[in-house]
Structure formats: structure tokens, C-alpha cells
Design an enzyme around this catalytic site. Structure first.
Site, PDB file in Angstrom:
ATOM      1  N   ASP B 214      -7.185   5.906  -6.777  1.00  9.04           N
ATOM      2  CA  ASP B 214      -7.008   4.656  -6.044  1.00  9.04           C
ATOM      3  C   ASP B 214      -6.005   4.855  -4.915  1.00  9.04           C
ATOM      4  OD1 ASP B 214      -7.609   1.474  -6.770  1.00  9.04           O
ATOM      5  OD2 ASP B 214      -5.808   1.782  -5.556  1.00  9.04           O
ATOM      6  N   HIS B 272       3.401   5.168   2.106  1.00 10.66           N
ATOM      7  CA  HIS B 272       3.707   3.814   1.637  1.00 10.66           C
ATOM      8  C   HIS B 272       4.698   3.893   0.478  1.00 10.66           C
ATOM      9  CE1 HIS B 272       2.862  -0.038  -0.403  1.00 10.66           C
ATOM     10  NE2 HIS B 272       2.443  -0.463   0.765  1.00 10.66           N
ATOM     11  N   GLU B 324       4.306   0.027   5.989  1.00 15.02           N
ATOM     12  CA  GLU B 324       5.245  -0.164   4.864  1.00 15.02           C
ATOM     13  C   GLU B 324       5.702   1.179   4.304  1.00 15.02           C
ATOM     14  OE1 GLU B 324       2.905  -2.746   2.177  1.00 15.02           O
ATOM     15  OE2 GLU B 324       3.811  -4.444   3.200  1.00 15.02           O
ATOM     16  N   GLU B 340      11.044  -3.084   1.176  1.00 13.98           N
ATOM     17  CA  GLU B 340      10.254  -4.084   0.464  1.00 13.98           C
ATOM     18  C   GLU B 340      10.850  -4.337  -0.915  1.00 13.98           C
ATOM     19  OE1 GLU B 340       6.049  -3.216   0.317  1.00 13.98           O
ATOM     20  OE2 GLU B 340       5.726  -4.663  -1.295  1.00 13.98           O
ATOM     21  N   CYS B 342       9.396  -5.021  -3.585  1.00 12.82           N
ATOM     22  CA  CYS B 342       8.623  -4.259  -4.577  1.00 12.82           C
ATOM     23  C   CYS B 342       9.056  -2.794  -4.625  1.00 12.82           C
ATOM     24  CB  CYS B 342       7.129  -4.326  -4.265  1.00 12.82           C
ATOM     25  SG  CYS B 342       6.365  -5.894  -4.708  1.00 12.82           S
ATOM     26  N   CYS B 417       2.950 -10.004  -3.601  1.00  8.60           N
ATOM     27  CA  CYS B 417       3.249  -8.984  -4.603  1.00  8.60           C
ATOM     28  C   CYS B 417       4.675  -9.076  -5.114  1.00  8.60           C
ATOM     29  CB  CYS B 417       3.010  -7.593  -4.026  1.00  8.60           C
ATOM     30  SG  CYS B 417       3.776  -7.303  -2.417  1.00  8.60           S
TER      31      CYS B 417
END
Lengths: 659, 659
Positions: B214, B272, B324, B340, B342, B417
Site C-alpha cells: 500500500d 511522506h 507532507e 503534522e 499525526c 486524520c
């Protein structure tokens, strides 16, 4: 030849002298209309040797001729054939505005043809012009993306669709083609499209079906040029309508699309840099052609705000990779400087219009800086590879993302806006160098060639920017009337001398006002003026609010910004290098290097950086915190920024720490 | 209580002491499997007062309960009903991964239920769990975007589709739900999906139809947790397969997707940030569960490289807004710090796994820094508004873009998110604070509450981070065997004292090795240890290669990074402020301010900046170049960075120029 008691302080206000400006500059961009209220009118320059001639020669020999092949392989021409029903297949390209690559190339080729006949090029122009004409729909509409992909759906996505942006570049190409060749084919296509646009767009109450603007300004300044070329006032009115409908939320109110605030009210440039600058070029055009004082004041205000707070040392504009937009005031990063090549071009276009409108030298100061640095870096020395973004730093250990925003030169882009834009500016560069007014001739940029207002011609010889001496000879002059030869003393220049016949002035006694050295004489053919601009290399610092360069200086010489490249500094990278600002800078001309450049040699050292383990932050004031020690001495060789990225990949820096 | 001659230098190697670690931490994340080869095992902590308890209480009272309403109004639950055939309409949301907002909320709510029964919350969890189960397809597949929008087309767009990313968050939610409630419903859904994934994905030659990964790692670490929860080895194997197939070009070879280079060969973090960090959490998991030494070495190498070159002072990670992603080494911008929320969470998750795997204190040093700064800034003091990006500077005159990447707190995001990610970390925070090994108990983070390894319990009382004193009382201890109480001496701490019964040590004589103060005793209930960490405010500087902060310092105190906010400095902005680093820093606790904070007061001044006209660059070394003059004195009030953006909008700075 005699020196008058006082030089006229403001160009255009010299009532006593004969009008010596005429309908010149007709084959370049920005041919002012008959009612224009500009301080200056563009004059033409025949560049015939020297720095810019070499670039223009490469553009003519390599840059422009490669266009048709690239446009073919990228699919732009295929799209036109598809739209014309002359081919089968799918739309090529990732964006709805790929037609503009064709149009910008046509514009570049047209300006080129105006300078030098070229049968091959002319044939390519004819062939591609015919393709464009064939692709146009019967009512004048033309956009291959919408015709092919969107099934003819029109003006439904003004925010992203770029239909009027494409129309704008078509119009600019057509104006150039018509001015250059006198032929009507492309101008007919453009007028038909412009008439269609005029039939569709208008304010509420106008009876037109759409009250709207394009997310990407460009059609505005193009329509002013179309007015100038055709004399049709409604094109000018349409341009004014579009300019003033920005900032009213028609596209959702985003700064990106120049829709957050009306231009007349804006206090600083914002949003997508190229969009902002094309819109401001149109504002300057409109202020010029309609004597709209409010628009002029807004344009002046925004230019001042932009240069004072949002312009990189190179003249580069745009601080953000995402959205390609301006940052906050003084947000001028180095490695992430966006400084799109197109933004540099748009800045030149806008500033030139401001220079003509106001007569002020500062606009041409910025043009010079931009041309020699932020613009010229966009094309490789061989004319075959390009930079879309123009950073002021590439770090040691840089991982390049590749693609359009790479810090490595690329043969062509997915969004190929920049290369043909470079081509068109280089091919029309001679029209951005000089102007005239009723009182005389103004020389904005120094090249070897002939500056002409139509009635006066002055020849210049110079090795600028490598040398600061420019020798002028009056070749044509209208008899006994005095007129003023105005020479721009660049903003960067701290020291100059000028010899005019038997007289010599320096910076202390020369008749300089607001950047213009004004020599008013009754000139005779053969009269000589020699300008010597001091171009000793210098160290430059920034306003302390430019956080990105605190504690750093940049090396400049004349109009050139310099940088270090890793390849000239074997034995390490650049991020540990410190420049010793107390030691003198030396100059070394290197005809062998990068097509011939003058390098600046400085004293520096490689900082010894203690190993901090896993955490790079430590108590301030300790040696551990990276207080500079002596380090290993290293000779620094700085090259002109425009010439970077023409050798092996590596790191690069414009701003250098001094401790 | 007696001090042994030598404290065991390496945790886990104390052969002589009784095993005092057991199957604790069962209701938190990262429950190690039976074959795990970790230096430490997670211990549990009952936080019952103090700084973090207040945040957790807000999370329980405001944060988590608002979830169902927000997920309803944003359409996430609607999408599940659509997929279940229980509603009509269109898919809501801009992205294919909005299901994960639901899953992360379910995970947060599950951890919360493990701590405190709550009928309303339990009912919401049941209802939403049922919705998820109903939406699942009969073969186990579950992704509302692909089921609704893509007509069931599966695994055709692994680069952007996020199907396995969604599966990962579903699995993590299910593991949390099962651990917290003992109920099988969500775990059944997750296993069914995991089994489906396992039936589809495998290496060439495995007979599985798809060899793929993924674009957004997450399923890898989730599958390890599923293995831990179920004991099914094939989930661990599948996780290992996915981790090792990254970096082989299956997704086109982009760093963004963690596909440029295999993790085992990588030399620095890239692409990322959240994707990189989730993948590295999985690498640490796999190294732990499979004793894969190469993977461990790679994870250690990458952690070191990341912290040394790509981590902001706040622990924030990610230097670029576009993509990002991580920047180049030492590219750590302030106003464009992406950081970020996250990524901060993912960093904590990865570092905790590394702390357990290696036993090294430095991982918990980074966790502490991240929790108190880069993470906590992501949620407002009232628990209702969020930051997706966490810049270290907001400039005077900032034009905020709005949207997800705004520097202003937002009620919810288009890409939501971060908020449920914050919720899940706060609700499981007690599981990241302590560990045990055969030799004793390690306290990684200081809170008021009870640390327990199962066989030993130590109570702590502290007003940390406002005060540096932590008082420990042994409550439960297994009789006469000696064991080691290990206390992390934070990396930022330059000065501490510890009293252990009648003995007192300071930094010079305390048994500290590699960040652990180790007290080995035969402890009795009631034994007291008092740790006094020096938390005098300090000025911090950066490695000189961090160009963005050259000439600047940051104020820190204890684990807290401080910043200035404009609202505390009336009469101007912040970009002209200079800190006087020669003057002492003062501390003032302000119970009234921002929920109660200790401010740091410093001496500074407002720089007088000469008007340079239109060009902000000028010759170095002249006063014109912005050499600091005295300026107007101004008292600077610094607040903890985590508390910024909780009052009126304005500028903010972490790094302050000193001249």
C-alpha cells in the site's frame, strides 16, 4: 555640446525640447495605444554583440527551433489535430492549458522572425498557425482540452479550466505574429476568439450570459495588446472588466486565483505568483491606456510591497512550492524558494509596463536584477534544459524529487509553461531595454548595440556585466535641438564616473535624480559618452526580518548575484562553509568556465562541527552549540547564479554564513 | 535498603534478580508476543492527577465524545451505511480513506473504555462497530470508497487507494476493542479482512494473486498487533512481507510511498513523514517479534539520522507542505515546518517500540519532547479544535490559507486524520510511560500515578513539568529480592539530585548510565525516592547547519519548548523582536493563563529597522543592513509551545534572534 544649468528632473515634462519619440518599438510587445498616458514610450534596441546577444543567439539557434519537436512529442500539436478532426486518439498532457505551450512558442518564433528571416522557422510557424486555425470552432471558441475531453462544455470551470488563460496566450501570440509578419492568419483566429469571449462575458446587466473571470489571469493583458494592435476599444474595456471582477468572490474568493480582494484595495501581492503578476501587468496596461489613476496607485503600492517584502535577491518571486504562491512578508526561504521562471518573466513584463507608465528607474533596476539572475537561471547555457523552480540553495545530501519542481535541469516539463516563456522573452528582449519621451532617450539596460527612438540613435559598446564600462556614440540626432540622454545608474551601483566629451562627473556631481543620470545636450553625430559603473564585488546582507538569511551575506558583482557550487569546492559539501567577511574579494575572469564568466574568489573555511550524537540542539553559548571555530581554510569560488546547475549535480548556496 | 556495589549496566541482563515483569500492559497497544526479543516489556501506569491527567480528562470528557457527531456530520458513518445498503445517497468526503477516521475513533474509545466504564460511549462503540460489520463484504473486504464509488474495483490503485491503510486502522481498532472489552465483534471483522488480504497478497511464487504494497504504510504494524492479539503467525509473516516489499518499485519507486529504497538499505528517513514513521514502527515490531537483527540495525540507524538531521526542536517531523514529507538534512524551516500532528504520534509509536526493543533511554527522551510539544500542540486546551500542521513560527502579517494546513485551529478537517489520532494516543498514553524487565521497573515518563510491572508497584507524585521534583513511594515489592528502579534522566537535564532513603546523589555520583539512573535495592513497601530534576529555563541553539535558526535561540524549560505569542506583546509584532541572551531568564507561574502555565520572562527589545525603500538588501556591514541597534526594551513573555493558538490569532515564534 554644452551642459544646461539644470537637467529636467522628470522625464516627459521637458516642454522646450523637440519631440523625438515616434511610433517605434512596433515589432515588440507593449506598443502603446494612441491615447496612452505613459511617461515613456518603448524604444527599440538592436543588440548585436555581448552577453545578451550570446543568449539570444542560443535561443535562436537551439531554444526556439527545438520547440516544434517538443510540442509534437509532448502531444500539444496532436491535441490541436484532434480538435480539428484531423487525427484520432486521446488528449495528451496532464493539464487543460497545454495549448498555451504552443501559443507561447508561436509568440517566441514570431518575435524571432521579426529579427531575422528564417525559412524553416517561418514554415513551422505557418504550419502550426494553420493547425491552430483548424482547431478553432466555428464560433471562435478554441481550447483542445474542453473540445476533446470535456465534450465542448464551456466556461463551467473557470477556476481551474484556464480557457481564458489559453485565449490570452493565443492573443499574445497573434499580436506578435501580426506585428512581426504583418500577416493576418493568427490574428484572425485570436480576434474571433476574443469576440466570442466578449460575447459571453460581461457584468450583470450587460446582457452577456456569464459574469466571470478566469482563475489564471493572462487574458487581461493580452486583450490590452489586442486593443493596441487592432484599435478596437471593446477589447480594452473587456480587459478592464476582467481586472476589476477579480477579488469579488466569483471564483470562491481564494487568493490563489487572485479573487480574495480587489486589486485596487490590495496592500501586498498574494496568491499564485504568476497569476498575480500577469494581473498586475494588465493593471499597469490599463492605467496606461485609460489614465486610471487609482489603478496606477494600486500597482505602484503593490510593486513597492512586493519588492520590499517578498522578493528574493535574485529577483525571484514566490516562496511556496505548494500552490506556487507568495509567502508572508519576509518569508524568503532559500532551499524552498519557488521563484518560478515564469514568475521572473511576468515580473519583467509588469515592471516594464510600470517603467513606461511612471518613468521611474527602479522598475528597470528590478528588471535588470531579474534578467541576469532569477530569469536567466531558468535556461541552461546550452539552451536545451530548463529549471521551473529556481532555489537559492541546494543542500548537501539533497534528495531531488525529480519532475517539474526538480533542482536539476530538465529537458521539458509536464507543465511546460516556462521553456516557451523563456523563449519569448529572449526573442523580444530588445524591447525592454530603452525608451523615449519628448525630451530624449532613456537607456534602461546596457548592451552592445543600437538604441533608437526613431529620431535619435545611440550606439553602445560594452562588456557588461563583466565590465562596468559602457561607451556610447551618438549616431543619429535631429539637428540643433537639445535632448536628454538618460542613463540608468543601477540601484546596486555605489560608485560611477561618466565622461561626456571633455567633462567628467562622478557620483558626487553627476546630474542624477531618482536613478537617472540625465545628460542634456545639443548632440552631434559622433559625440561620445563613457559611463563607468563601479562593479567591484560586494557582500550583501538582508533586512533582519528575512529570517532565512540571518547571519549570512551574499556575493554580488554588478547586476549579478553569485553562488557557490559544490563542484568548485572539492573535499566536502557547502553546508559547513563559512565566509570570512573581513577578507577582500578577488575577481578572476574565466573564459573557459561556463561559457565565460567572471568568478569571485573569497576566503572561507570549513567549520568543524562537533558530533552531537542524536540531537542537534544544545545549550546556547557553549562550543557544543556550534560556535564557529577556525576550521580549515578554504578558497571559495563563486560563480554567477545564472550559470549554476550546468555541471554535475551537487549542492549550491547563494547566502553564506559569516560565522 | 542497601545500595549494591554495581548497578546492572544493561537492562534485561540481570540474571540474579527475580523476574518481576509479567503479562501486564495487556489493555494497551504493543503487547509483546511470547517470542519477542525485547530488552523491556511495557508496564502499565495509572495516571490519576497532574498535567497529563488533565489532558486525558479533557480527551475523555470533550475529545472522544464529540467523535460520533463529527463522524456523522462529515459523512463517514453515512458511507458505512451506504456500503451496508442501509442508506441512499452519495459517498461523502474528499478522500478514499475516510473510514480510518471511524477506526481511529473506535480505537480511542476502546482504550478509553478500558479505563473507565461509560455507558453512553459503550453504546456508541457498539453502534458504530455494528455499522462497520454491516458494511463489510462477505469475503472480508471493507472499504467504503471502493465499494461505493469504485464499484468494488479492488487493489487496482495501491499507490493512492489506501485500502490496506484502512485495513490497518481497522485492525488496530479491533485489537484495542478486543483488549479493552474482551468482545469479539470488531476483531472478527478485522480478522476476516486480514484473512482476505492474506489470501490476496504475497510474493511472486506464493500463488497469491497480487504482489503489492500500500502507498501508505500502516497495515504492517497493525498486522503485528493482530498477531500479538490472536497468536496467528501468518499475520506476522504478512507484515514482514509488506515491510520488505517497500523500496522495490512496486509503486513506481517514489520516496513518497516509501518505495524508493528498501528500509534495510536506507540511510535516512525520507518521503511522506507519517508513512515513513508507520513503516518504521512496523520494522521495530518485526525486529522485536522475529529477532531480525538487520531490521533492528536499520531502524536504529534511521532513528539516529532522523533525530540528528530532520527533527524540529518540538519533536515535530516533516519539513514540506507539499507532499507532507521530510526535507533534506538540516532543512528545518520554521514558518513552513509541517510537523503534522499525526507524524508526532507516529514518532511516539515508533520510538516506544525502539525503547522496548533496545532498552535505551534516548527513545523516551524523544517521546517526552514530542508529547509535551509537537504532539500536544495539535489539540486545543478545550479539546475541541485542532492543528494538522504545527509550525514553529507565524509571521507578522501572516495570510492564513485556511483549510487543513491552517495555522489557526480548526473544528475538523477535510482530511481528518489527526483529531482521532490525538484521541487514541491520549486515551492510551498510560502505556507509553513505563516498562519492566527481569531486573526491575523503568520509569520513562514522569506523571502522578502508579507505575506497575505486575509484581512491583511504585507510586509517583509530581507537579511535572512545572516542577522538577518527582517523589516515588514503593507500594508493592516481591519480598527480599533486590530489583532495580530505573529513572530516566532526561537528555535536556543538566543537573539533578536524587534522594533514596538516607542517601543522596547528584549528577556527579549518581549511578547513571546512558540516561538511566539505576537504583538497585531490596525494596520495602513505603521506601521513598525523591528525584529533583533541574528545570531552570535555558536558551538552546542549533547545529549551524540548521540554516533556518542561525543567530537565534529558543527558550526551553524542562521538557517544554517555549514560544512568544503576539498577544502577550502589545504594541507591535514579533518579527522585529530581539532577545537579550546576556540577561537572566525569570519564571512566573500563571495559574490564570492558558489552563495554568509557567511562563518564562526574558529581556528583549524591538529592533529599529531603517526604511530601505523598495529593496530589502543592502551592503553588508553598514547600519543600513539592519545591524541591531539598541531598540526599545521590551519584556518578553514566553508560553509553552503546546499552549499556543488558544487565544486571538496573531504571530508566534519559537526561535528568537539574539542580535
Amino acid at each position: 555640446m554644452s551642459r544646461p544649468d539644470s537637467a529636467p528632473p522628470v522625464p516627459g515634462l521637458t516642454a522646450s525640447s523637440a519631440r523625438i519619440d515616434g511610433p517605434v518599438g512596433a515589432v515588440g510587445p507593449v506598443r502603446l495605444g494612441p491615447g496612452a498616458r505613459a511617461a515613456l514610450r518603448p524604444a527599440t534596441t538592436g543588440i548585436d554583440a555581448g552577453f545578451w546577444q550570446a543568449r539570444r543567439e542560443t535561443n535562436a539557434r537551439v531554444g526556439i527551433p527545438q520547440g516544434p519537436g517538443l510540442l509534437e512529442s509532448a502531444g500539444n500539436l496532436h491535441n490541436l489535430r484532434l480538435a480539428a478532426g484531423a487525427a484520432e486518439g486521446e488528449y495528451q498532457g496532464a493539464y487543460p492549458f497545454v495549448d498555451t505551450d504552443v501559443y507561447k512558442w508561436l509568440e517566441a518564433a514570431s518575435w524571432q522572425l521579426a529579427q531575422a528571416p528564417d525559412d524553416t522557422l517561418a514554415a513551422d510557424v505557418d504550419r502550426i498557425t494553420a493547425l491552430v486555425a483548424d482547431a478553432q470552432q466555428s464560433d471562435g471558441y478554441l481550447n483542445t482540452w474542453f473540445q476533446i475531453v470535456k465534450g465542448g462544455e464551456r466556461y463551467q470551470d473557470l477556476r481551474w479550466g484556464h480557457e481564458l488563460y489559453c485565449a490570452g496566450h493565443l492573443i499574445q501570440a497573434a499580436v506578435a505574429h501580426h506585428r512581426a509578419t504583418g500577416r493576418p492568419e493568427l490574428l484572425d483566429v485570436a480576434r474571433k476568439f476574443a469576440d466570442h469571449v466578449d460575447s459571453v462575458f460581461g457584468p450583470p446587466g450587460s446582457g452577456k450570459p456569464v459574469d466571470g473571470i478566469d482563475g489564471h489571469p493572462e487574458v487581461e493583458t493580452a486583450l490590452v495588446e489586442l486593443y493596441r494592435e487592432t484599435g478596437e476599444r471593446r477589447y480594452l474595456d473587456l480587459a478592464g472588466y476582467f481586472v476589476d471582477r477579480h477579488g469579488h468572490g466569483l471564483l470562491g474568493g481564494e487568493a490563489y486565483c487572485q479573487d480574495r480582494v480587489p486589486l485596487r484595495e490590495a496592500t501586498n501581492v498574494e496568491g499564485h505568483a504568476v497569476r498575480q503578476l500577469y494581473l498586475l501587468a494588465a493593471a499597469a496596461d490599463l492605467a496606461t491606456e485609460t489614465a486610471d489613476a487609482e489603478l496606477r496607485v494600486a500597482a505602484e503600492r503593490l510593486w513597492q510591497a512586493m519588492t520590499a517584502t517578498k522578493t528574493h535577491l535574485t529577483g525571484g518571486l514566490g516562496a511556496h512550492h505548494d500552490w506556487e504562491d507568495f509567502g508572508d512578508p519576509y518569508e524568503l526561504p532559500n532551499e524552498r524558494a519557488y521563484c518560478e521562471t515564469c514568475a521572473a518573466i511576468a515580473s519583467v513584463q509588469w515592471s516594464w509596463r510600470m517603467a513606461l507608465l511612471t518613468g521611474e528607474a527602479r522598475y528597470s533596476d528590478l528588471i535588470e536584477r531579474t534578467l541576469f539572475n532569477g530569469f536567466l537561471a531558468g535556461v541552461s547555457l546550452d539552451g536545451e534544459r530548463w529549471l521551473y523552480v529556481n532555489p537559492l540553495q541546494v543542500r548537501d545530501g539533497h534528495t531531488d524529487p525529480g519532475g517539474d519542481q526538480s533542482a536539476r535541469r530538465t529537458r521539458w516539463f509536464r507543465c511546460a509553461c516556462c521553456p516557451p516563456n523563456v523563449m519569448r522573452l529572449l526573442a523580444s528582449l530588445e524591447h525592454y531595454l530603452a525608451s523615449s519621451d519628448a525630451g530624449g532617450l532613456q537607456i534602461h539596460q546596457y548592451v552592445t548595440g543600437r538604441y533608437s527612438s526613431g529620431q535619435v540613435t545611440v550606439r553602445a559598446e560594452t562588456d557588461y556585466p563583466w565590465e562596468g564600462t559602457v561607451a556610447f556614440t551618438v549616431e543619429e540626432t535631429p539637428g540643433e535641438s537639445p535632448w536628454t540622454l538618460s542613463l540608468r545608474i543601477p540601484q546596486w551601483c555605489r560608485d560611477f564616473r561618466v565622461r561626456c566629451g571633455q567633462e567628467t562627473y562622478d557620483g558626487n556631481d553627476a546630474p542624477v535624480a531618482d536613478g537617472w543620470l540625465r545628460l542634456t545636450r545639443t548632440w552631434s553625430p559622433g559625440d561620445r559618452v563613457v559611463l563607468e559603473l563601479g562593479i567591484e564585488p560586494r557582500l550583501t546582507a538582508a533586512d533582519p526580518r528575512v529570517d532565512a538569511v540571518r547571519g549570512c551575506v551574499a556575493i554580488e558583482r554588478g547586476p549579478l548575484v553569485y553562488c557557490l557550487e559544490q563542484t568548485d569546492h572539492p573535499g566536502g559539501g557547502l553546508d559547513d562553509i563559512v565566509l570570512d567577511a573581513t577578507r577582500p574579494l578577488a575577481v578572476k575572469h574565466r573564459p573557459d568556465l561556463l561559457g565565460g564568466v567572471t568568478t569571485v574568489v573569497a576566503a572561507g573555511r570549513r567549520r568543524r562541527i562537533p558530533d552531537r550524537g542524536w540531537w542537534p540542539y544544545s545549550p546556547a553559548g557553549t562550543t557544543e552549540a556550534g560556535a564557529a571555530d577556525d576550521g580549515e581554510p578554504v578558497e571559495l569560488t563563486a560563480i554567477p547564479y545564472y550559470a549554476w546547475a550546468n555541471r554535475e549535480d551537487g549542492s549550491m548556496r547563494v547566502w553564506l554564513p559569516t560565522s
